[in-house]
Design a protein around this motif. Structure first.
Motif, mmCIF file in Angstrom:
data_model
loop_
_atom_site.group_PDB
_atom_site.id
_atom_site.type_symbol
_atom_site.label_atom_id
_atom_site.label_comp_id
_atom_site.label_asym_id
_atom_site.label_seq_id
_atom_site.Cartn_x
_atom_site.Cartn_y
_atom_site.Cartn_z
ATOM 1 N N THR A 132 0.833 -1.220 0.000
ATOM 2 C CA THR A 132 0.000 0.000 0.000
ATOM 3 C C THR A 132 0.863 1.264 0.000
ATOM 4 O OG1 THR A 132 -0.117 -0.022 2.402
ATOM 5 C CG2 THR A 132 -1.942 -1.070 1.244
ATOM 6 N N TRP A 133 2.168 1.125 0.321
ATOM 7 C CA TRP A 133 3.039 2.308 0.375
ATOM 8 C C TRP A 133 3.869 2.516 -0.892
ATOM 9 C CZ3 TRP A 133 2.590 6.341 3.395
ATOM 10 C CH2 TRP A 133 1.766 6.195 4.512
ATOM 11 N N THR A 142 3.016 3.396 -3.920
ATOM 12 C CA THR A 142 2.661 4.636 -4.635
ATOM 13 C C THR A 142 2.869 5.883 -3.772
ATOM 14 O OG1 THR A 142 0.388 4.363 -3.908
ATOM 15 C CG2 THR A 142 0.927 3.540 -6.118
ATOM 16 N N ARG A 143 3.095 5.683 -2.476
ATOM 17 C CA ARG A 143 3.207 6.853 -1.590
ATOM 18 C C ARG A 143 4.601 6.993 -0.978
ATOM 19 N NH1 ARG A 143 -1.420 5.757 2.530
ATOM 20 N NH2 ARG A 143 -0.828 3.599 2.161
ATOM 21 N N ALA A 144 5.571 6.208 -1.489
ATOM 22 C CA ALA A 144 6.929 6.278 -0.934
ATOM 23 C C ALA A 144 7.464 7.701 -1.119
ATOM 24 C CB ALA A 144 7.823 5.264 -1.638
ATOM 25 N N PRO A 145 8.259 8.205 -0.152
ATOM 26 C CA PRO A 145 8.647 9.619 -0.200
ATOM 27 C C PRO A 145 9.691 9.983 -1.243
ATOM 28 C CG PRO A 145 9.601 8.535 1.729
ATOM 29 C CD PRO A 145 8.706 7.535 1.082
ATOM 30 N N LYS A 196 10.977 4.203 -3.234
ATOM 31 C CA LYS A 196 9.947 3.469 -4.008
ATOM 32 C C LYS A 196 10.580 2.246 -4.685
ATOM 33 C CE LYS A 196 7.087 5.924 -6.792
ATOM 34 N NZ LYS A 196 5.649 5.824 -6.508
ATOM 35 N N SER A 204 1.771 4.171 8.591
ATOM 36 C CA SER A 204 2.645 5.270 8.138
ATOM 37 C C SER A 204 3.801 4.670 7.350
ATOM 38 C CB SER A 204 3.190 6.069 9.334
ATOM 39 O OG SER A 204 4.294 5.399 9.913
ATOM 40 N N PHE A 205 4.581 5.533 6.689
ATOM 41 C CA PHE A 205 5.699 4.994 5.913
ATOM 42 C C PHE A 205 6.707 4.305 6.830
ATOM 43 C CE2 PHE A 205 9.701 5.196 3.476
ATOM 44 C CZ PHE A 205 9.298 4.389 2.423
ATOM 45 N N THR A 254 6.735 0.520 7.023
ATOM 46 C CA THR A 254 7.435 -0.332 6.046
ATOM 47 C C THR A 254 8.844 -0.664 6.569
ATOM 48 O OG1 THR A 254 8.314 1.511 4.728
ATOM 49 C CG2 THR A 254 6.159 0.653 4.079
#
Ligand code: BYC
Length: 325
Positions: A65-66, A68-71, A76, A128-129, A132
């Protein structure tokens, strides 16, 4: 009386095969797919390997789920590669399970219908990130503790799959730890994010090792067959002892007021996980069970056309090869 002689002979043959199996186990040799095994050994191996394979596949979801939202692009790419590795582990393990006569389509069906289990840990959300990184550090860390001894499991294909899987899990653990180190050297908000993730994942990580020994119905037989080399509690203790200094180096607090070094035992004492919560999660009532299985089911249904196309291609190929021969 035709056949009368064959019954004792069949019994004799089975007794000889059983002795051969027991000798293989006693000599610490590997049982291979061609070998005769007792039905209960086969059923235990299929249960454990299938549960393990399902865990790798369902385990792609919390971190997935992270993606596409990795910083950053770097984070990513790392996360994408890690999640793909878990898919690979699932595939080796389904193949290992097939060597025992299990059918891959049945296994997937049993996962989706809830007949077979997967690890409780993947029924918790990655909020939250930082989660991971904590999954890499704690979840892959717990997986390594559990799986390194499985490299010596009596069933050859499973033991061999574990060697490669453990190498990759070790890499994931270090990668998760490196991500957390970076965040702990960052802003106060990043540090809080890491601590929050550790607070959420600590107890579920301890539950990954299974119920306490006194409540583990399978351990005694699995140890006798050299499938398991250590009990659930022994491995849980090993994980705690390994993780405490890592938490200190990272600068995070493990959320257990009873956690302390016991010089007499030469191990850390620690509190008991909430076993009622564990039973709830394993029974299908954890925070994300329904969502995880629904997602897997939808992916399986959406992939039906790929399986059909692959089967049609294989049939065409076989017909062509047959025509040439
Ligand atoms: N969650 O008698 P016990 C990964 C079940 S994924 C759910 O102690 P056993 C990763 C157990 O199956 C790595 N169920 O059983 C992936 C049994 O079921 P039955 C996953 C659990 O088998 C993505 C019942 O409870 N690792 O690394 O002797 C991202 C009684 O337990 C759990 C594996 O699968 C649980 N936590 O010992 C990141 C390891 N615990 O008989 C990372 C392979 C127990 O009611 N498996 N159960 O159907 C094993 O080593 C052993 O099967 C266990 C349990 C230690 C887990």
């Amino acid at each position: 009386m035709p056949g009368a002689a064959t019954v004792p002979e069949a019994g004799l043959a089975e007794a000889a095969l059983e002795q051969q199996f027991e000798r293989t186990i006693a000599r610490d040799q590997r049982v291979e797919p061609r070998d005769w095994v007792p039905d209960a050994y086969r059923a235990t191996m299929v249960r454990q390997i299938a549960q393990h394979a399902h865990s790798e596949i369902i385990g792609m979801q919390p971190e997935g789920t992270w993606i596409t939202r990795a910083p950053s692009l770097r984070r990513k790419a790392i996360l994408l590669a890690k999640v793909q590795d878990e898919a690979g582990h699932g595939l080796y393990l389904y193949s290992a399970c097939e060597t025992l006569g299990a059918d891959r389509a049945d296994l997937t069906g049993w996962l989706i219908s809830g007949r077979q289990k997967y690890s409780s840990i993947f029924n918790y959300p990655a909020l939250s990130f930082a989660d991971t990184g904590v999954i890499g550090w704690l979840v892959d860390g717990a997986a390594i503790c559990n799986q390194v001894p499985l490299c010596r499991c009596s069933y050859g294909p499973y033991a061999r799959a574990m060697i490669r899987i453990c190498k990759e899990e070790s890499f994931h653990q270090r990668q998760g730890y490196e991500q957390l180190m970076t965040m702990m050297n960052g802003t106060a908000a990043q540090q809080e994010m890491v601590q929050g993730a550790v607070d959420r994942w600590w107890w579920p990580s301890l539950m990954m090792f299974g119920p306490p020994d006194a409540a583990s119905p399978n351990t005694a037989q699995s140890m006798a067959w050299k499938i398991k080399r250590h009990t659930n509690d022994e491995l849980r203790q090993r994980f705690v002892d390994m993780t405490v200094p890592q938490a200190e180096a990272l600068g995070v607090r493990l959320p257990d007021p009873d956690l302390r070094w016991n010089p007499t035992r030469g191990h850390h004492d620690f509190g008991a996980p909430d076993w009622a919560e564990f039973r709830q999660v394993v029974g299908g009532n954890g925070p994300c069970n329904a969502q995880r299985v629904a997602h897997r089911k939808a992916a399986h249904e959406a992939g039906a056309w790929v399986r059909e196309a692959a089967a049609a291609h294989a049939a065409k190929q076989a017909a062509r090869d047959g025509a040439v021969a």
